[in-house]
Design a protein around this motif. Structure first.
Motif, PDB file in Angstrom:
ATOM      1  N   LEU A  74      66.365  47.140  69.070  1.00  0.00           N
ATOM      2  CA  LEU A  74      67.558  46.361  69.399  1.00  0.00           C
ATOM      3  C   LEU A  74      68.304  46.997  70.569  1.00  0.00           C
ATOM      4  N   TRP A  85      75.322  46.040  72.232  1.00  0.00           N
ATOM      5  CA  TRP A  85      76.022  45.212  71.247  1.00  0.00           C
ATOM      6  C   TRP A  85      74.987  44.377  70.515  1.00  0.00           C
ATOM      7  N   VAL A  86      75.047  44.369  69.168  1.00  0.00           N
ATOM      8  CA  VAL A  86      74.104  43.603  68.360  1.00  0.00           C
ATOM      9  C   VAL A  86      74.896  42.648  67.468  1.00  0.00           C
ATOM     10  N   GLY A 122      69.296  41.034  77.499  1.00  0.00           N
ATOM     11  CA  GLY A 122      69.186  41.198  76.065  1.00  0.00           C
ATOM     12  C   GLY A 122      68.120  40.285  75.507  1.00  0.00           C
ATOM     13  N   ASP A 127      64.401  40.024  63.058  1.00  0.00           N
ATOM     14  CA  ASP A 127      64.243  41.363  62.502  1.00  0.00           C
ATOM     15  C   ASP A 127      64.013  41.232  61.002  1.00  0.00           C
ATOM     16  N   LEU A 132      68.906  38.154  65.029  1.00  0.00           N
ATOM     17  CA  LEU A 132      69.830  39.068  65.707  1.00  0.00           C
ATOM     18  C   LEU A 132      69.782  38.815  67.209  1.00  0.00           C
ATOM     19  N   TRP A 134      70.941  40.904  70.869  1.00  0.00           N
ATOM     20  CA  TRP A 134      71.477  42.146  71.414  1.00  0.00           C
ATOM     21  C   TRP A 134      71.620  42.041  72.924  1.00  0.00           C
TER      22      TRP A 134
END
Length: 170
Positions: A74, A85-86, A122, A127, A132, A134
């Motif tokens: 990530l 940032w995730v 990103g 996952d 997600l 990122w």
């Protein structure tokens, strides 16, 4: 007036991302390669799209004030002068998937910046069944809000983790 212009810009960005995503062009322009062994970006499920907001509890936030949680899958890190940032969806939104994420940040020199994942860098990844998104950005930016376009049901998205810069610039 400023809030109305920002909302208009976010909606226009989201619409553009949906068009690019439908043609699978946004993913091709991602500036970050997915590391070997990492979960791969997945195609979003078919069906209606919904725009949701960032959970207000997420901001305003500076990455350096949060616990550092870095993973190679990530965005990696910690990186010199860059925060990772995730963003994720709430636990009850197991069938929902991100299509696009547009977090908004306050910066010291540029004012307010709205970024777009995956079109401006990103990635959106799966996952182990959890969607997600990122993004790596200059260290010190403050998360102040954002929107996300999703397939499925969720009422908001959350800041899942951050990886603060190893040597932030002042």
């Amino acid at each position: 007036m400023e809030a109305a212009r920002l909302r208009s810009a976010v909606w226009a960005t989201t619409a553009c991302l949906l068009v690019l995503g439908a043609a699978d062009l946004a993913r091709a322009r991602s500036r970050e390669a997915v590391p070997a062994g990492a979960e791969r970006p997945v195609s979003p499920p078919p069906g209606p799209r919904t725009t949701i907001g960032l959970d207000p509890a997420a901001g305003p936030t500076v990455a350096a004030t949060r616990e550092r949680a870095c993973t190679s899958e990530l965005g990696g890190g910690p990186h010199p002068d860059e925060d990772v940032w995730v963003f994720g969806l709430p636990a009850g939104a197991v069938a929902a998937r991100f299509i696009a994420v547009t977090p908004a940040f306050a910066t010291g020199d540029q004012g307010r910046v709205v970024t777009a994942v995956p079109a401006e860098g990103g990635a959106i990844v799966d996952d182990h069944g959890v969607s997600l998104a990122w993004l790596r950005l200059p260290a010190g930016w403050t998360l102040v809000g954002g929107t996300a376009t999703i397939a499925g049901d969720a009422d908001r998205f959350v800041l899942a983790r951050v990886c603060a810069a190893s040597r932030p610039s002042l």
